[in-house]
Design an enzyme around this catalytic site. Structure first.
Site, PDB file in Angstrom:
ATOM      1  N   CYS A 133       0.887  -1.335  -0.087  1.00 27.65           N
ATOM      2  CA  CYS A 133       0.115  -0.137  -0.063  1.00 27.65           C
ATOM      3  C   CYS A 133       0.892   1.161   0.004  1.00 27.65           C
ATOM      4  O   CYS A 133       0.466   2.177  -0.781  1.00 27.65           O
ATOM      5  CB  CYS A 133      -0.966  -0.169   0.946  1.00 27.65           C
ATOM      6  SG  CYS A 133      -0.295  -0.625   2.536  1.00 27.65           S
ATOM      7  N   HIS A 246      -2.964   5.676   5.586  1.00 26.68           N
ATOM      8  CA  HIS A 246      -1.390   5.850   5.476  1.00 26.68           C
ATOM      9  C   HIS A 246      -1.120   7.348   5.048  1.00 26.68           C
ATOM     10  O   HIS A 246      -2.018   7.785   4.094  1.00 26.68           O
ATOM     11  CB  HIS A 246      -0.806   4.983   4.606  1.00 26.68           C
ATOM     12  CG  HIS A 246      -0.594   3.629   5.104  1.00 26.68           C
ATOM     13  ND1 HIS A 246      -1.339   3.255   6.416  1.00 26.68           N
ATOM     14  CD2 HIS A 246      -0.256   2.449   4.473  1.00 26.68           C
ATOM     15  CE1 HIS A 246      -1.062   1.985   6.503  1.00 26.68           C
ATOM     16  NE2 HIS A 246      -0.599   1.466   5.335  1.00 26.68           N
TER      17      HIS A 246
HETATM   18  C1  2RA Z   1       1.724  -2.069   6.670  1.00 29.14           C
HETATM   19  N1  2RA Z   1       1.911  -1.792   4.265  1.00 29.14           N
HETATM   20  O1  2RA Z   1       1.040  -1.042   6.570  1.00 29.14           O
HETATM   21  C2  2RA Z   1       1.940  -2.860   5.257  1.00 29.14           C
HETATM   22  C3  2RA Z   1       1.226  -4.029   5.131  1.00 29.14           C
HETATM   23  N2  2RA Z   1      -0.116  -3.499   4.675  1.00 29.14           N
HETATM   24  O2  2RA Z   1       1.814  -2.901   7.717  1.00 29.14           O
END
Ligand code: 2RA
Length: 334
Positions: A133, A246
């Site tokens: 991601c 994120h």
């Molecule tokens: C995380 N990108 O955020 C990794 C797995 N989704 O831990």
């Protein structure tokens, strides 16, 4: 009479996200099949006013008649069962890291490099790997700029939410927050340290070179997607106490000058990228604002902060032909 779709890992956070996006995009499926480990088989889940029973993905015929199998149950499950799904005639879209670096498997961000799936369209392969991601949100904005002015060096800092570590991590963040506010010791089952009101280096294992696996995914996956083994990339991935979405800060050095207005035009036209840059009120996208937005067929809501540092060739300033960094602006991208 659309495709028959199987969701492998249906009871997990990403499996649930697959179903949410399928519904929000009104994806024209003919049938849905929910598959998971024996431990979850038998659970009842409702989706679009229908009740489904989760089936054991190890059961004989689990993939019979499936046209598209969306996997997100960890690399081990993908390695063990994606071949069975392919043998049953399905195209596999795998969200795990199992096949990402396999040269025979396209690593695809639909908004960035759909052409990499050409062989799948021609029936010459049946597994498509979904990048990590944090790689996806970085490249959604960096790639259009790269294609215009060629990125020589990319420095990425990520601020990754609990959702990246799955449903249990989200639950633990919630529990810890309540415990800490009540003056109790935090329950640390998923992470080895307190997560609530804290930040720490991403929980992925540290490799020989001192980077963690999450950071090296950004490096390796970008080079594969850009088909550029020379681009210099460094990443620092941090886990932050945010439930979903994120965020990232990306600093790019280009091979040729790129002025801010041109960069904005390129990004404004980039699929899946929205510029939110309200400097007057110092307002930029936040995780709470983007949760639930269907930006692209990826498992987490994403925000991207893109910080432009432009390199203006210094020939006019110095005979030494040195590069200088001019911090032109900080642009925030959803
Ligand atoms: C995380 N990108 O955020 C990794 C797995 N989704 O831990």
């Amino acid at each position: 009479d659309g495709p028959s779709v199987a969701i492998v890992g249906a009871t997990g956070a990403v499996g649930q996200e697959f179903l949410r996006v399928i519904s929000s995009r009104d994806f024209p499926y003919r049938s849905i099949r929910l598959l998971a480990s024996e431990r979850s088989a038998g659970k009842r889940l409702s989706f679009e006013d229908r009740e489904y029973t989760v089936q054991d993905l190890a059961a004989p015929g689990a993939f019979d008649g499936v046209d598209i199998a969306l996997f997100s149950a960890g690399g081990g499950v993908s390695r063990a069962y994606a071949p069975a799904a392919v043998a049953s005639g399905a195209v596999v879209v795998d969200n795990s890291s199992a096949f990402r670096m396999d040269p025979a498997v396209p690593l695809v961000i639909p908004e960035v490099n759909p052409e990499a799936m050409e062989n799948i369209r021609l029936g010459k392969g049946a597994i498509v790997a979904n990048p990590n991601c944090s790689t996806i949100i970085c490249l959604m904005a960096a790639t259009p700029l790269h294609r215009h002015a060629k990125v020589l060096r990319m420095v990425v800092s990520t601020y990754q939410a609990a959702s990246g570590a799955g449903a249990a991590a989200m639950e633990e963040l919630k529990l810890q927050t309540q415990e800490v506010l009540a003056g109790k010791a935090p329950t640390c089952n998923i992470f080895s340290q307190q997560y609530a009101f804290n930040i720490f280096s991403h929980n992925a294992p540290i490799l020989e070179n001192g980077y963690n696996e999450e950071e090296m995914k950004m490096v390796k996956e970008t080079r594969k997607i850009w088909n550029d083994k020379d681009v210099k990339i460094t990443a620092t991935c941090i886990r932050v106490p945010v439930m979903r979405a994120h965020a990232e800060s990306v600093n790019l050095q280009f091979e040729k000058p790129l002025d801010e207005d041109s960069a904005r035009e390129i990004l404004r036209a980039a699929p899946g990228v929205t510029i939110i840059d309200d400097r007057a009120s110092n307002h930029f996208p936040t995780p709470l604002e983007v949760i639930g937005h269907d930006i692209s067929f990826q498992a987490h809501e994403h925000i991207l902060y893109l910080d432009f540092s432009f390199f203006i060739h210094a020939k006019t300033f110095s005979p030494l032909d040195q590069w200088i960094i001019i911090e032109c602006s900080r642009c925030y991208y959803l």
